[in-house]
Design an enzyme around this catalytic site. Sequence first.
Site, PDB file in Angstrom:
ATOM      1  N   LYS A 271       3.573  -6.085  -0.669  1.00 46.00           N
ATOM      2  CA  LYS A 271       3.111  -7.001  -1.699  1.00 46.00           C
ATOM      3  C   LYS A 271       4.256  -7.843  -2.248  1.00 46.00           C
ATOM      4  CE  LYS A 271       1.058  -3.383  -3.556  1.00 46.00           C
ATOM      5  NZ  LYS A 271       0.351  -2.478  -4.484  1.00 46.00           N
ATOM      6  N   ARG A 272       5.472  -7.314  -2.185  1.00 46.56           N
ATOM      7  CA  ARG A 272       6.608  -8.054  -2.729  1.00 46.56           C
ATOM      8  C   ARG A 272       7.046  -9.186  -1.819  1.00 46.56           C
ATOM      9  NH1 ARG A 272      10.473  -3.079  -4.889  1.00 46.56           N
ATOM     10  NH2 ARG A 272       9.042  -2.287  -6.488  1.00 46.56           N
TER      11      ARG A 272
END
Length: 507
Positions: A271-272
């Site tokens: 997600k980062r």
Amino acid sequence: MTAPDPPATSGDGTPVRVRIEPSPTGPLHIGTARTALYNFLHARHVGGTFILRLEDTDRLRSTPEFEKDILDGLHRLGLDWDEGPEVAGEPARGPHAPYRQMERLPIYAAAAQRLLADDLAYPCFCTPEELEADRKAQEAARQPPRYVGRCAHLTVAERRAREAEGRQGALRFRVGEGVVGFDDLVRGRVEFDVANLGGDFVIVRADGTPLYHFTVVVDDAAMEITDVIRGEDHLSNTPKHILLFRALGHTVPRFAHLPLILNPDRTKMSKRKSQTAIDDYIAQGFVREALVNYLAFLGWSTGTEEEILSLDEIVERFDLATVHKGGAVFDRERLEWLNGQWIRRLSADDLIDRLRPFVEAELVAGRIERMPSDEELRALLPVIQDRLPTLGAIGDLAGFLWVGDLSVDAGTLVPRRWDVATTRDGLTAARETIEAVGDVSFEADELEPPLRALAEERGWKAGDLFMAIRVAVTGRTATPPLFDTLVALGRDRVLARLDRALAALAS
């Protein structure tokens, strides 16, 4: 009348039951959606049951908004569950309610007491400082981190003494010794030495909140899950879960660990680093058919040349035995190609319905000045349907049709091989040619021949002339075919925009 087929069964004859247990601590992301899809496909392929339960024990990060995003996202993808929690006033479905973990705390407490009574778990009073000191000492000695067992053999009196000091004990599970092995439905035989599990692990926090490793086993057992299908990142958790199943006296389910989803550089998708929220892709105009089709191929294939499959067709062909072991690379360009293929398959009415919110978004954002009618969109479909990579591209592709006075930067009007004077001459001659066509015969096949003849007569490359016209009347270098674009704009607007472009060049 023939009798219905009996439900498919697992190896021991039990009807197949699978589950997905998203945590509402963030939006539905690609990894969770792919896992949900594979569980759904397996259940539907074998006639089993697909269960949804919510892992909401992280009270600090779980929110109703994230829960809604997850449930809505699954619905948008067409992944409807057979059993699950109450949603929007609708009661829970299934015989094993509640399907939210925070509503199942008494069930976990009873299971924990059983382990405690059988001395398969014990209270641990170690402070954070003690645990950190142990970790640093192991790190200095270049040893893998593990619990040292400080509280593993406390007497009853020693436990009471610590409680009298005001310490609250977490509950640790005794892992024992030996090797834990299982036959993974994807990866084959897998074995873990218990000595490598990091020692006895916490299953209930000191405040009484149960942890994932414990709740997942208690719930899977209570809900009679036969096949646990999840990501490869859970593979190392499996021996802990098997030990807990055995300690609680439950049948161990079958496991299938799906390959990791990777970025194009083969790093793990996260997600980062990557765009992973399903809602983001839906907001950009990726259609559900394409998303499901693409997610299904992230780790599985039919073994044929087939690439474009509906959900029903995937259900028919899906087999856990053919899921790949190696990582699956997420390729956005491939997804866009597949999305374009599905957009082309949509009926006119369906496509108009799906495009309308994206055109409305262009209006709200001020990028267009009016909302086209459904009939205007319908007339445009033969020109744009084959050129839409996403529904959200409608503004870039055709938004110029729904603005009044188009403002064009003079610098963008000049093709690379032309100068300002040539561009002015070209647009002036093109305006005269287009005006001569007349309103009655203003059609693509009436416009193209004289404009091509103009380019040949003046010794210009047709592409340069057409690019100058395109930018002058649309403000863009990429549009639907030029002559269809001119027809869609209409004779009067084309002439007016050419006049404005010539004025911009003159200034």
